[in-house]
Enzyme design. Structure first.
Site, mmCIF file in Angstrom:
data_model
loop_
_atom_site.group_PDB
_atom_site.id
_atom_site.type_symbol
_atom_site.label_atom_id
_atom_site.label_comp_id
_atom_site.label_asym_id
_atom_site.label_seq_id
_atom_site.Cartn_x
_atom_site.Cartn_y
_atom_site.Cartn_z
ATOM 1 N N ASP A 131 -2.974 -5.817 9.783
ATOM 2 C CA ASP A 131 -4.183 -5.627 10.499
ATOM 3 C C ASP A 131 -5.553 -5.522 9.635
ATOM 4 O O ASP A 131 -5.395 -5.774 8.439
ATOM 5 C CB ASP A 131 -4.130 -4.047 11.275
ATOM 6 C CG ASP A 131 -3.794 -3.042 10.279
ATOM 7 O OD1 ASP A 131 -4.132 -3.163 9.004
ATOM 8 O OD2 ASP A 131 -3.440 -1.864 10.890
ATOM 9 N N TYR A 189 5.784 -3.320 13.019
ATOM 10 C CA TYR A 189 4.459 -2.689 12.808
ATOM 11 C C TYR A 189 3.985 -1.771 13.887
ATOM 12 O O TYR A 189 3.977 -2.313 15.023
ATOM 13 C CB TYR A 189 3.394 -3.651 12.153
ATOM 14 C CG TYR A 189 2.147 -2.864 11.412
ATOM 15 C CD1 TYR A 189 2.418 -1.950 10.517
ATOM 16 C CD2 TYR A 189 0.902 -3.345 12.073
ATOM 17 C CE1 TYR A 189 1.284 -1.564 9.984
ATOM 18 C CE2 TYR A 189 -0.169 -2.726 11.566
ATOM 19 C CZ TYR A 189 -0.035 -1.822 10.526
ATOM 20 O OH TYR A 189 -1.016 -1.296 9.826
ATOM 21 N N GLU A 246 0.612 -1.118 -0.081
ATOM 22 C CA GLU A 246 -0.068 0.057 0.002
ATOM 23 C C GLU A 246 0.724 1.320 -0.034
ATOM 24 O O GLU A 246 0.303 2.299 -0.221
ATOM 25 C CB GLU A 246 -1.027 -0.080 1.214
ATOM 26 C CG GLU A 246 -0.326 0.305 2.560
ATOM 27 C CD GLU A 246 0.171 -1.115 3.247
ATOM 28 O OE1 GLU A 246 0.905 -1.722 2.439
ATOM 29 O OE2 GLU A 246 -0.640 -1.922 4.063
ATOM 30 N N ASP A 261 -0.507 -4.408 5.153
ATOM 31 C CA ASP A 261 -0.447 -4.537 6.152
ATOM 32 C C ASP A 261 -0.996 -5.446 6.930
ATOM 33 O O ASP A 261 -2.274 -6.221 6.247
ATOM 34 C CB ASP A 261 -0.825 -3.267 7.188
ATOM 35 C CG ASP A 261 0.141 -2.018 6.814
ATOM 36 O OD1 ASP A 261 1.608 -2.450 6.280
ATOM 37 O OD2 ASP A 261 0.124 -1.010 6.984
ATOM 38 N N HIS A 269 0.372 -10.864 17.771
ATOM 39 C CA HIS A 269 1.269 -9.623 16.952
ATOM 40 C C HIS A 269 2.131 -9.351 17.914
ATOM 41 O O HIS A 269 2.277 -9.989 19.218
ATOM 42 C CB HIS A 269 0.401 -8.302 16.651
ATOM 43 C CG HIS A 269 -0.793 -8.887 15.612
ATOM 44 N ND1 HIS A 269 -1.559 -7.944 15.329
ATOM 45 C CD2 HIS A 269 -0.694 -9.647 14.730
ATOM 46 C CE1 HIS A 269 -2.518 -8.091 14.355
ATOM 47 N NE2 HIS A 269 -2.260 -9.522 13.827
ATOM 48 N N GLU A 301 -7.270 -3.100 8.703
ATOM 49 C CA GLU A 301 -7.184 -2.166 7.263
ATOM 50 C C GLU A 301 -6.494 -2.800 6.187
ATOM 51 O O GLU A 301 -6.808 -2.506 4.903
ATOM 52 C CB GLU A 301 -6.836 -0.874 7.630
ATOM 53 C CG GLU A 301 -7.207 0.342 6.895
ATOM 54 C CD GLU A 301 -8.490 0.711 7.243
ATOM 55 O OE1 GLU A 301 -9.186 1.078 5.967
ATOM 56 O OE2 GLU A 301 -9.082 0.440 8.200
ATOM 57 N N ARG A 320 0.930 -0.673 14.379
ATOM 58 C CA ARG A 320 -0.498 -0.196 15.103
ATOM 59 C C ARG A 320 -0.522 -1.701 15.575
ATOM 60 O O ARG A 320 -0.930 -2.741 15.131
ATOM 61 C CB ARG A 320 -1.466 -0.046 13.751
ATOM 62 C CG ARG A 320 -1.210 1.267 13.305
ATOM 63 C CD ARG A 320 -2.386 1.647 12.074
ATOM 64 N NE ARG A 320 -2.309 3.045 11.636
ATOM 65 C CZ ARG A 320 -1.294 3.255 10.587
ATOM 66 N NH1 ARG A 320 -0.789 2.167 9.943
ATOM 67 N NH2 ARG A 320 -1.134 4.462 10.205
#
Length: 813
Positions: free
Chosen positions: A84, A283, A9, A82, A328, A86, A285
């Site tokens: 997550d 990462y 992205e 990613d 995670h 999103e 988030r």
């Protein structure tokens, strides 16, 4: 052509990954989401089980077209967005938009962008996780429904152009409630007493164990102290430990970066994203404090090498949050052996913070010796207490100490450190005893970091939502960062020393604030309206329960459309009822009557924001109501009658300059000076106090500034000007601004040569606007038409028929 197409992205992420893969791979970026809910309408088919209507964003059509060409040429497409929800949704939208097939599409994720992690992901691909996608769809659909249906209610019942959001409105509510706590708080005074004692050369500062309530009690207490002989009544030494904090998760990184580096929440996330995409950290988030076994081993090796074996203490941390995704990892360096980077000031400082916190989490606790000395006298009922702390082994403190988010600083705190080696029963001489009047404090206003902490405590939002939520409520004008200079307050100080007891009055500034979040008037009015009519949506527990439902959808435990349906049906009925039966909300406060005319004096939210009003426009036969905008530091909830009456002393006529009247006033955009039809903003001066000489000085300064910006005027129309602005030359006709063609804009001489007719043509042929919610520009400027003779002359000129773009390109040729 490469056999493998990898789509991420972010272009920065693409560049980093491409370096880890061979010549058979090409890595391209989608630049975020390529598809979203359609801009027009609600874009959700409510009758068809809430089916979303997605469309490719206008600014992504070229990117999608290019990706489709690359897909056709590739054997395998790797979706590497990613990890997550999103990121999963971006991969799914790419799959749908590019019309990919299961047989040659693979989904990969990695927690860090390193060669090992990327190659491991390639070796272990999976399918798109539809449950994660559905959790993201549920959030997106629910938030669109809330915004789409609530916003028109606010337009009709409060003020046009307002908007509401499920999480954002709850965040605003927190800030509004805190502000009202502060408004309604009445400080209570007390006296804090500190004694300075000595035994030979040894000195010790100790604080009275309990505060004293009144000045009479202070006088009585000091009278007893004056006769007293103080001794050490008790000495206690206890070993203690201080443990390191867990590695960073999103919220704790945002909080610590605010406290230690002064970063806003959005700035922290922007810098962390840059570090992640460069392959330097994991990462950013995440709500997990977990470290992988590999990471723990790497940290252990670095600690032993740099500090010694005794500093190493590998430890696994467990998240307190029930919904945390332990699979995670926490935010940590990709390589513990890299203690610093050279990527820019912000990146270097944030990386240093992450490295130190991560390393410290795997280090030994600090060993302390805590000493408490109690000092008393038979004549005095209470004891003085001195506390000291000595570090015997620094452990993790060698690297890192967590900041404390404590806005309520404790005044006159006795120094904590090394205390003298005093024995029980030792007699002490009294150097001085000082009783200083202090005042109880309201809870502090939120800063961005403390708001994140509160949202996290309430279970509202997730790592990906904190930063956009806080940015949105400020952009919408519901919350602002205000600077308060504070007010002067008097307090008493009693001092007992060799000269006896002295009483003096001192002053201090109270209420001083910097960068604290305060609700605007419109934020308070909107919050009150929503709480009254949509209490469930703004309920903290309800909002947290919705987040839990998203988690359940992500874990495959709940159907997302059923969750939306249960919410939507009662919500929609409330919207319809509120539109039909609720009164308008303006936050109106009645302050009294005009002393001369008897007209009512009120403050309320008007079309352009907070305003004061004298008179009533609804009463027939009454003279027309008068209005005045509130000043930036005034609020409809706190402004006084006298302050409102001062507003109506404006505009002030200051005198004349060049035979024209000069006035000072406050308008929609703040205070200004007016002269000869022109307006000059006042930034540092007060319109109530500014004098004519200062106003003339500002007028002259503005003329100099304007002259520097002016490139050309036109005798045919005095409202038409060619100017230089922040982004270069542009055309202005009346109040309208127009872009110049690029080939002319970049050449100042070409701009100055533009004719009146060419400028008219430029204004009538502006590029269409394709931004969100904007229609193509079709409105023509209110420019004066050229006189008939000049029009005829213009027709004879062949050059005038050419567009400016053609003329410029002809010159270049």
């Amino acid at each position: 052509m490469a056999k493998n197409l990898v789509i991420v992205e972010s272009p920065a992420k693409a560049k980093t990954i491409e370096g880890y893969l061979g010549k058979d791979f090409i890595v391209l970026s989608s630049y975020g989401h390529v598809r979203d809910l359609a801009k027009k309408g609600v874009a959700i088919d409510i009758e068809n089980n809430f089916k979303p209507n997605y469309e490719v964003s206008p600014d992504k059509k070229t990117i999608v077209s290019d990706l489709k060409k690359q897909v056709k040429a590739a054997d395998v497409v790797w979706l590497a967005t990613d990890e997550d929800r999103e990121g999963e949704a971006i991969s799914w939208h790419l799959y749908e938009t590019l019309k990919l097939k299961d047989k040659n599409t693979k989904r990969i994720t990695f927690n860090e962008i390193t060669k090992v992690a990327v190659q491991k992901a390639i070796a272990e691909p999976r399918e798109i996780n539809q449950e994660l996608v559905n959790a993201q769809q549920a959030r997106r659909v629910l938030d669109r429904l809330v915004g789409f249906e609530l916003s028109p209610v606010l337009w009709k019942k409060v003020k046009p152009s307002l908007s509401a959001g499920r999480v954002q409105s709850v965040a605003v509510r927190l800030i509004v409630e805190r502000e009202r706590e502060i408004m309604n708080f009445t400080p209570e005074s007390y006296f804090r007493v500190v004694g300075d004692f000595a035994e030979g050369k040894d000195k010790v500062a100790a604080t009275l164990a309990h505060n004293i309530g009144t000045d009479k009690e202070v006088e009585s207490f000091l009278k007893d102290c004056d006769k007293a002989t103080f001794k050490v009544t008790d000495v206690t030494k206890k070993p203690g430990t201080k443990n390191p904090s867990a590695p960073f998760i999103t919220s704790t990184l945002q909080q610590e970066a605010s406290l230690k580096l002064g970063f806003s929440v959005s700035r922290t996330m922007r810098v962390a994203q840059s570090l992640y995409e460069a392959g330097l950290i994991t990462y950013m988030r995440t709500d997990s404090v977990n470290l992988s076994e590999t990471a723990m081993e790497a940290a252990k090796s670095t600690i032993i090498q740099d500090y010694g074996k005794e500093y190493s203490n590998p430890k696994k941390y467990k998240s307190k949050s029930a919904g945390a995704q332990e699979a995670h990892e926490a935010i940590r360096p990709s390589d513990f052996g890299v203690s610093s980077v050279n990527k820019g000031n912000d990146e270097d400082r944030l990386y240093d913070l992450i490295w130190k916190r991560s390393i410290a989490s795997q280090m030994s606790p600090a060993k302390l010796e805590r000493t408490t000395i109690k000092i008393g006298a038979p004549e005095v009922q209470d004891l003085f207490v001195a506390k000291g702390e000595v570090i015997k082994f620094d452990g993790f403190l060698k690297v890192y100490l967590e900041s404390q988010m404590d806005d309520d600083e404790e005044d006159d705190k006795a120094l904590e450190g090394l205390l003298p080696d005093l024995k029980e029963g030792t007699e002490l001489s009294t150097l001085s005893i000082v009783a200083r009047e202090r005042f109880s404090k309201a809870a502090p206003r939120y800063v961005e970091a403390s708001l994140v902490k509160k949202l996290e405590e309430l279970g509202i939002g997730r790592p990906s939502t904190y930063a956009p939520t806080i940015s949105t409520i400020q952009k919408r004008g519901y919350v602002e960062k205000m600077e308060r200079e504070g007010t002067e307050r008097k307090y008493l100080i009693y001092t007992l020393d060799d000269s006896g007891t002295n009483k003096e009055e001192a002053t201090e500034i109270t209420g001083r604030d910097r960068n604290k979040l305060s609700p605007s008037d419109i934020g308070m009015v909107v919050t009150d309206f929503l709480v009254e009519h949509f209490g469930e949506i703004l309920n903290y527990n309800f909002t947290a329960e919705v987040e839990q439902e998203f988690d359940e959808i992500a874990n495959g435990l709940k159907e997302w459309t059923e969750m939306i349906k249960r919410f939507y049906d009662p919500f929609h009925k409330t919207v319809e009822h509120t539109l039909e039966h609720s009164d308008r909300a303006s936050g109106e406060r009645h302050l009294g009557e005009h002393p001369k005319t008897g007209e009512k004096v009120i403050v309320r939210i008007g079309r352009y924001g907070p305003m004061a009003q004298i008179g009533d426009t609804e009463e027939e036969g009454e003279k027309k109501a008068r209005f005045a905008s509130l000043r930036p530091n005034q609020s409809i909830e706190t402004i006084t009658f006298e302050e409102v009456m001062d507003l109506f002393k404006l505009p002030r006529q200051l005198g004349e300059f060049e035979d024209k009247v000069v006035k000072a006033n406050i308008g929609r955009f703040g205070p200004y000076v007016q002269h000869d039809g022109k307006f000059v903003s006042i930034k540092e001066d007060d319109p109530m106090d500014i004098e004519l000489d200062r106003a003339i000085e500002l007028i002259k300064e503005k003329r100099i500034e304007d002259a520097k910006k002016l490139l050309k005027t036109f005798p045919e129309d005095d409202s038409m000007q060619l100017l230089i602005g922040r982004w270069g030359p542009y055309l202005k006709i009346g109040k309208n601004n127009f872009k110049l063609p690029k080939e002319i804009k970049d050449d100042e001489d070409a701009v100055k040569k533009l004719s009146y007719e060419e400028c008219i043509e430029i204004s009538e042929n502006q590029p269409k606007k394709t931004g969100r919610g904007k229609k193509a520009a079709t409105k023509k400027p209110a420019a004066k038409k050229a006189p008939a003779k000049k029009k005829a002359a213009a027709k004879k000129k062949p050059a005038a028929k050419k567009t400016p773009a053609k003329k410029a390109s002809a010159k270049k040729k």
